[in-house]
Design a protein around this motif. Structure first.
Motif, mmCIF file in Angstrom:
data_model
loop_
_atom_site.group_PDB
_atom_site.id
_atom_site.type_symbol
_atom_site.label_atom_id
_atom_site.label_comp_id
_atom_site.label_asym_id
_atom_site.label_seq_id
_atom_site.Cartn_x
_atom_site.Cartn_y
_atom_site.Cartn_z
ATOM 1 N N LEU A 89 0.824 -1.210 0.000
ATOM 2 C CA LEU A 89 0.000 0.000 0.000
ATOM 3 C C LEU A 89 0.858 1.260 0.000
ATOM 4 O O LEU A 89 0.554 2.235 -0.695
ATOM 5 C CB LEU A 89 -0.928 -0.003 1.218
ATOM 6 C CG LEU A 89 -1.790 1.249 1.428
ATOM 7 C CD1 LEU A 89 -2.864 1.342 0.346
ATOM 8 C CD2 LEU A 89 -2.435 1.235 2.820
ATOM 9 N N LEU A 90 1.937 1.241 0.778
ATOM 10 C CA LEU A 90 2.756 2.435 0.968
ATOM 11 C C LEU A 90 4.033 2.413 0.135
ATOM 12 O O LEU A 90 4.976 3.154 0.422
ATOM 13 C CB LEU A 90 3.094 2.587 2.456
ATOM 14 C CG LEU A 90 1.875 2.748 3.374
ATOM 15 C CD1 LEU A 90 2.287 2.678 4.837
ATOM 16 C CD2 LEU A 90 1.149 4.062 3.095
ATOM 17 N N ASP A 91 4.054 1.570 -0.877
ATOM 18 C CA ASP A 91 5.231 1.486 -1.733
ATOM 19 C C ASP A 91 5.536 2.848 -2.348
ATOM 20 O O ASP A 91 4.678 3.477 -2.968
ATOM 21 C CB ASP A 91 4.989 0.457 -2.845
ATOM 22 C CG ASP A 91 6.226 0.232 -3.695
ATOM 23 O OD1 ASP A 91 7.343 0.280 -3.157
ATOM 24 O OD2 ASP A 91 6.061 0.011 -4.910
ATOM 25 N N GLY A 92 6.765 3.321 -2.166
ATOM 26 C CA GLY A 92 7.163 4.615 -2.701
ATOM 27 C C GLY A 92 6.814 5.788 -1.821
ATOM 28 O O GLY A 92 7.177 6.932 -2.116
ATOM 29 N N ASN A 93 6.107 5.538 -0.703
ATOM 30 C CA ASN A 93 5.741 6.609 0.229
ATOM 31 C C ASN A 93 6.768 6.680 1.350
ATOM 32 O O ASN A 93 7.227 5.637 1.837
ATOM 33 C CB ASN A 93 4.341 6.341 0.796
ATOM 34 C CG ASN A 93 3.813 7.503 1.613
ATOM 35 O OD1 ASN A 93 4.180 7.689 2.767
ATOM 36 N ND2 ASN A 93 2.934 8.284 1.013
ATOM 37 N N PRO A 94 7.151 7.885 1.802
ATOM 38 C CA PRO A 94 8.147 8.003 2.875
ATOM 39 C C PRO A 94 7.737 7.323 4.175
ATOM 40 O O PRO A 94 8.587 7.039 5.021
ATOM 41 C CB PRO A 94 8.265 9.526 3.067
ATOM 42 C CG PRO A 94 7.771 10.127 1.796
ATOM 43 C CD PRO A 94 6.728 9.196 1.279
ATOM 44 N N THR A 95 6.455 7.032 4.321
ATOM 45 C CA THR A 95 5.952 6.416 5.550
ATOM 46 C C THR A 95 6.135 4.903 5.551
ATOM 47 O O THR A 95 5.937 4.251 6.574
ATOM 48 C CB THR A 95 4.466 6.770 5.733
ATOM 49 O OG1 THR A 95 4.291 8.179 5.620
ATOM 50 C CG2 THR A 95 3.932 6.325 7.084
ATOM 51 N N GLN A 96 6.521 4.320 4.439
ATOM 52 C CA GLN A 96 6.532 2.868 4.327
ATOM 53 C C GLN A 96 7.362 2.198 5.418
ATOM 54 O O GLN A 96 6.895 1.257 6.067
ATOM 55 C CB GLN A 96 7.047 2.430 2.954
ATOM 56 C CG GLN A 96 6.949 0.922 2.739
ATOM 57 C CD GLN A 96 7.729 0.444 1.525
ATOM 58 O OE1 GLN A 96 8.911 0.728 1.392
ATOM 59 N NE2 GLN A 96 7.052 -0.285 0.643
ATOM 60 N N GLN A 97 8.598 2.636 5.636
ATOM 61 C CA GLN A 97 9.450 1.965 6.612
ATOM 62 C C GLN A 97 8.896 2.097 8.026
ATOM 63 O O GLN A 97 8.965 1.160 8.825
ATOM 64 C CB GLN A 97 10.875 2.517 6.565
ATOM 65 C CG GLN A 97 11.852 1.734 7.433
ATOM 66 C CD GLN A 97 11.835 0.242 7.156
ATOM 67 O OE1 GLN A 97 11.975 -0.188 6.004
ATOM 68 N NE2 GLN A 97 11.644 -0.577 8.189
ATOM 69 N N LEU A 98 8.319 3.253 8.340
ATOM 70 C CA LEU A 98 7.695 3.446 9.653
ATOM 71 C C LEU A 98 6.547 2.464 9.842
ATOM 72 O O LEU A 98 6.399 1.848 10.904
ATOM 73 C CB LEU A 98 7.199 4.880 9.780
ATOM 74 C CG LEU A 98 6.603 5.306 11.122
ATOM 75 C CD1 LEU A 98 7.668 5.242 12.219
ATOM 76 C CD2 LEU A 98 6.032 6.717 11.027
ATOM 77 N N ALA A 99 5.741 2.284 8.798
ATOM 78 C CA ALA A 99 4.601 1.366 8.868
ATOM 79 C C ALA A 99 5.071 -0.074 8.978
ATOM 80 O O ALA A 99 4.496 -0.872 9.737
ATOM 81 C CB ALA A 99 3.711 1.537 7.639
#
Length: 324
Positions: free
Chosen positions: A232-242
């Protein structure tokens, strides 16, 4: 068209659902419809739904085959006609002024999502849980969703067309992260967010959640949820946090619920790598120590100690209630 659609998914809740429904019908705000979605209950829940439908014309009832929480929520959204939507769980309850406050803020700010605080409580205590985000920008709230903002939908009034505008629905076939996943999907879009500093929703903590069934399928489902967030968060800066948040959730659920499934050796084999991450969890110090010991091969002893401490704490709460 009512201003708000309140959607309550119900499954085998005949002993708890009356308090929830009564509190919703007692709202000072009255321009709403209440949708009771019976998800194939096998107890008397459907009869209770019919009873309330006869009493109040704002109540609409639907009986469907069991499909799980997400399926019931999606079904409720398909039947909703309100400008805004909000969900409630049948084992919780609400204070009477809540919808008034949320609706006034949503209209004033022309918000797509209006958030508020909530109470987390059990039969002995109540805690105020502040949900004020540091920023009302969607991209910032998305980050906080994996830090200090809960993913609940029960404290968020959401414009109904947000779901249709962005083609968003609740994910089927998973358990425990449906809300958070859906909120993340919504917050990927540049929506208008507002915050109302009031708590009206009483989220009832159930100690039975500490003894939920756990097996290999549970672990596999947790890993699938992890991959769903990663995708879902691929390419979003939040991905690693999630991803970090969900990895912590996988470990935490295994620790609390896996005592009838994992031997100490099996737990160590699967979670030894987590030893150095235990301190990052939001747990009490003694629980962190037990979790660290579990990663080192002492799982069964550690989890027995933790449950002993938990049960002792509950006894103390009961005694205080009796004495004071």
């Amino acid at each position: 068209m009512p201003a708000i659609s309140i959607i309550v998914p119900i499954y085998n809740m005949e002993h708890l659902m009356r308090r929830c429904i009564d509190s919703l019908l007692a709202q000072t705000f009255t321009d709403y419809e209440l949708l009771l979605i019976d998800d194939g209950s096998k107890d008397g829940s459907w009869s209770i739904c019919q009873e309330y439908a006869r009493k109040d014309p704002r109540v609409s009832i639907y009986h469907k085959e069991n499909g799980g929480l997400s399926d019931a929520r999606n079904y409720g959204l398909s039947k909703a006609t309100g400008k805004y939507t909000i969900f409630a769980d049948p084992d919780d309850w609400v204070s009477p002024e809540g919808l008034d406050c949320l609706y006034a803020t949503a209209e004033r700010e022309q918000a797509d999502m209006t958030m508020c605080d909530l109470y987390r409580e059990d039969e002995y205590s109540r805690h105020y849980v502040c949900q004020r985000p540091q920023s009302l920008q969607a991209e910032d709230v998305l980050k906080e969703l994996f830090a200090n903002i809960q993913g609940f939908t029960v404290n968020k009034l959401i414009r109904r067309d947000v779901y249709t505008r962005f083609g968003i629905s609740y994910p089927k076939g998973i358990y425990g992260c449906e809300d958070q996943y859906t909120m993340a999907a919504i917050l990927l879009h540049d929506i208008k967010i507002a915050y109302e500093p009031v708590a009206f929703y009483h989220y009832m903590y159930n100690s039975a959640s500490l003894t939920r069934h756990y097996d290999e399928r549970t672990y596999e489902m947790d890993m699938r949820v992890l991959e769903m967030f990663r995708t879902l968060l691929d390419g979003n800066p939040t991905q690693q946090l999630a991803v970090t948040y969900q990895e912590n959730a996988v470990f935490t659920r295994a620790f609390w619920n896996g005592r009838d499934y994992y031997s100490s050796a099996a737990f160590q084999k699967r979670f030894a790598f987590f030893r150095n991450r235990v301190n990052s969890l939001e747990e009490m110090g003694v629980i962190k120590l037990c979790m660290a010991a579990a990663c080192c091969g002492w799982y069964q002893l550690s989890v027995k100690l933790v449950f002993f401490l938990f049960e002792t704490k509950q006894v103390i709460k009961r005694l205080k209630r009796l004495l004071f």
